[in-house]
Design a protein around this motif. Structure first.
Motif, PDB file in Angstrom:
ATOM      1  N   PRO A  33       0.926  -1.434   0.004  1.00  0.00           N
ATOM      2  CA  PRO A  33      -0.025   0.169  -0.058  1.00  0.00           C
ATOM      3  C   PRO A  33       1.037   1.209   0.025  1.00  0.00           C
ATOM      4  CG  PRO A  33      -0.012  -0.891   2.033  1.00  0.00           C
ATOM      5  CD  PRO A  33       0.941  -1.888   1.318  1.00  0.00           C
ATOM      6  N   VAL A  34       0.523   2.192  -0.778  1.00  0.00           N
ATOM      7  CA  VAL A  34       1.056   3.331  -0.830  1.00  0.00           C
ATOM      8  C   VAL A  34       0.027   4.519  -0.677  1.00  0.00           C
ATOM      9  CG1 VAL A  34       2.580   5.097  -2.139  1.00  0.00           C
ATOM     10  CG2 VAL A  34       3.018   2.654  -2.249  1.00  0.00           C
ATOM     11  N   MET A  58       7.859  10.263   1.884  1.00  0.00           N
ATOM     12  CA  MET A  58       7.702  10.223   3.453  1.00  0.00           C
ATOM     13  C   MET A  58       7.841   8.995   3.990  1.00  0.00           C
ATOM     14  SD  MET A  58       5.192  13.630   4.222  1.00  0.00           S
ATOM     15  CE  MET A  58       5.941  13.848   5.593  1.00  0.00           C
ATOM     16  N   LEU A  59       8.830   8.627   4.528  1.00  0.00           N
ATOM     17  CA  LEU A  59       9.054   7.322   5.167  1.00  0.00           C
ATOM     18  C   LEU A  59       8.725   7.180   6.708  1.00  0.00           C
ATOM     19  CD1 LEU A  59      12.380   6.600   3.637  1.00  0.00           C
ATOM     20  CD2 LEU A  59      10.184   6.535   2.451  1.00  0.00           C
ATOM     21  N   ASP A  88       3.032   2.166   9.791  1.00  0.00           N
ATOM     22  CA  ASP A  88       2.747   1.978   8.441  1.00  0.00           C
ATOM     23  C   ASP A  88       2.595   3.061   7.694  1.00  0.00           C
ATOM     24  OD1 ASP A  88       0.198   3.004   9.032  1.00  0.00           O
ATOM     25  OD2 ASP A  88      -0.719   1.052   9.294  1.00  0.00           O
ATOM     26  N   TYR A  89       2.313   2.949   6.496  1.00  0.00           N
ATOM     27  CA  TYR A  89       1.762   4.125   5.468  1.00  0.00           C
ATOM     28  C   TYR A  89       0.990   5.052   5.841  1.00  0.00           C
ATOM     29  CZ  TYR A  89      -2.207   1.971   3.874  1.00  0.00           C
ATOM     30  OH  TYR A  89      -3.371   1.495   3.629  1.00  0.00           O
ATOM     31  N   ASP A 146       4.327   2.047   2.359  1.00  0.00           N
ATOM     32  CA  ASP A 146       4.538   1.270   3.537  1.00  0.00           C
ATOM     33  C   ASP A 146       5.878   0.645   3.432  1.00  0.00           C
ATOM     34  OD1 ASP A 146       2.986   0.013   5.776  1.00  0.00           O
ATOM     35  OD2 ASP A 146       3.825  -1.680   4.966  1.00  0.00           O
ATOM     36  N   ALA A 147       6.512   0.368   4.303  1.00  0.00           N
ATOM     37  CA  ALA A 147       7.995  -0.332   4.567  1.00  0.00           C
ATOM     38  C   ALA A 147       8.159  -1.328   5.521  1.00  0.00           C
ATOM     39  CB  ALA A 147       8.823   0.794   4.962  1.00  0.00           C
TER      40      ALA A 147
END
Length: 352
Positions: free
Chosen positions: A81-82, A103-104, A110-111, A135-136
């Motif tokens: 997801p973004v 933006m992290l 989460d995102y 998301d990362a």
């Protein structure tokens, strides 16, 4: 696509989906998913260039300018997801390209965190910057893992960058901002991909993997999420080269050409911490208190290497969102100015 949407503040607060919004949403989804656009181009992509096969498989419009995308990623072997905030003139200037702010988020998050915990939507209200919040993973460490997958760095810096250029008219003027684990990721992405980002900001992040406090923080965080750091970067002794390649403090010269901003609090609780649970407050106090010393050393090495560097070390300040929201407001003018000064560039064809 030419579609102008204007919502009153009250409508935006309620996220009201009026008829014009639904109509424009339909146009937007059709443009992104319909035949002859991103999906079709991805299907025609050369098998040798997997990065161009990343594609949007679903779009959920949360507001006139806020979208949640589902991105099918070959690098990840799954969908990610973004969240995106469209530029102010994205609908009304259909031929324009726009600078991008990535933006992290931090660990254990989460995102959705930037829009949930800050007023980034209000900051971007009058901005022609495309804001991208991917998301990362809760403990992904913004890395291509040694075991093969996940490959977060490839997804973020190759697939997602190309996707934003291809389907959202992003240009080559980019900035990246992150906090905690995300600040670490932002620094590594800027160092690993010279010229990709004009500006990088790291808030409350570990910046030196050789620092014992950073090692302890990583160990505790990874264990909490069930992650083995050997899967991420290998054994610290046997695979010291991989650890070094992900250590921002080990490669200050790699940041030349990028403006770097570093910030951290002193760990002391302030008024914003008054009503926090005792255990959470203690954890955020300890997590932040160890950061300024290594961050100051890193800033000194950046400056000695000729890197344009700004810093903000503040007191009080714990490892928590109120301070990061304040820092975002503090650096926002610099982000916009830096991006706008380089926004004339067009999209780039990046190599994996």
């Amino acid at each position: 696509m030419s579609c102008h949407l204007a919502l009153s503040p009250a409508d935006r607060e309620r996220k009201t989906r009026r008829t014009p919004l639904l109509a424009c949403s339909l146009l937007l989804v059709t443009a992104l998913l319909g035949s002859g656009t991103a999906h079709a181009r991805a299907e025609r992509a050369s098998p040798s260039d997997a990065a161009d096969q990343a594609r949007i498989t679903a779009v959920r419009q949360l507001d006139a300018r806020v979208l949640d995308l589902t991105v099918s990623s070959p690098a990840m072997g799954t969908s990610v997801p973004v969240r995106v905030i469209l530029p102010r003139d994205w609908y009304t200037e259909p031929q324009a390209t726009f600078p991008v702010l990535y933006m992290l988020h931090g660990g254990d998050d989460d995102y959705t965190s930037w829009t949930r915990e800050t007023d980034i939507e209000a900051l971007a209200e009058r901005s022609d910057v495309l804001v991208v919040m991917p998301d990362a993973g809760r403990a992904g460490y913004y890395s291509d893992w040694r075991v093969g997958r996940p490959r977060w760095e490839t997804f973020h810096t190759v697939e997602l960058v190309r996707l934003m250029e291809r389907d959202f008219r992003a240009n080559a003027s980019r900035a990246v901002v992150g906090l905690s684990m995300g600040g670490f990721g932002a620094l590594n992405y800027a160092a690993h991909h010279p010229g990709m980002f004009r500006y990088v900001a790291s808030m409350s992040s570990y910046v030196d993997l050789d620092d014992p406090a950073a090692r302890l923080s990583l160990l505790l965080g990874s264990r909490r999420e069930g992650t083995d750091l050997k899967d991420v970067w290998g054994d610290p002794g046997e695979n010291a080269d991989i650890w070094r390649a992900h250590n921002p403090s080990a490669m200050p010269a790699a940041f030349r050409g990028t403006t770097v901003h570093l910030s951290a609090g002193n760990g002391a609780p302030g008024p914003w911490d008054a009503n926090r649970p005792r255990d959470a407050l203690l954890a955020s106090t300890l997590a932040e208190a160890v950061l300024p010393r290594s961050t100051k050393r890193f800033a000194s090495s950046l400056r000695a290497s000729g890197v344009s560097t700004t810093t903000h070390f503040y007191a009080p300040g714990t490892h928590s969102w109120p301070y990061w929201k304040q820092e975002l407001h503090r650096i926002w003018p610099a982000i916009e100015m830096t991006l706008e000064s380089g926004s004339a560039g067009s999209g780039t064809n990046l190599r994996p």
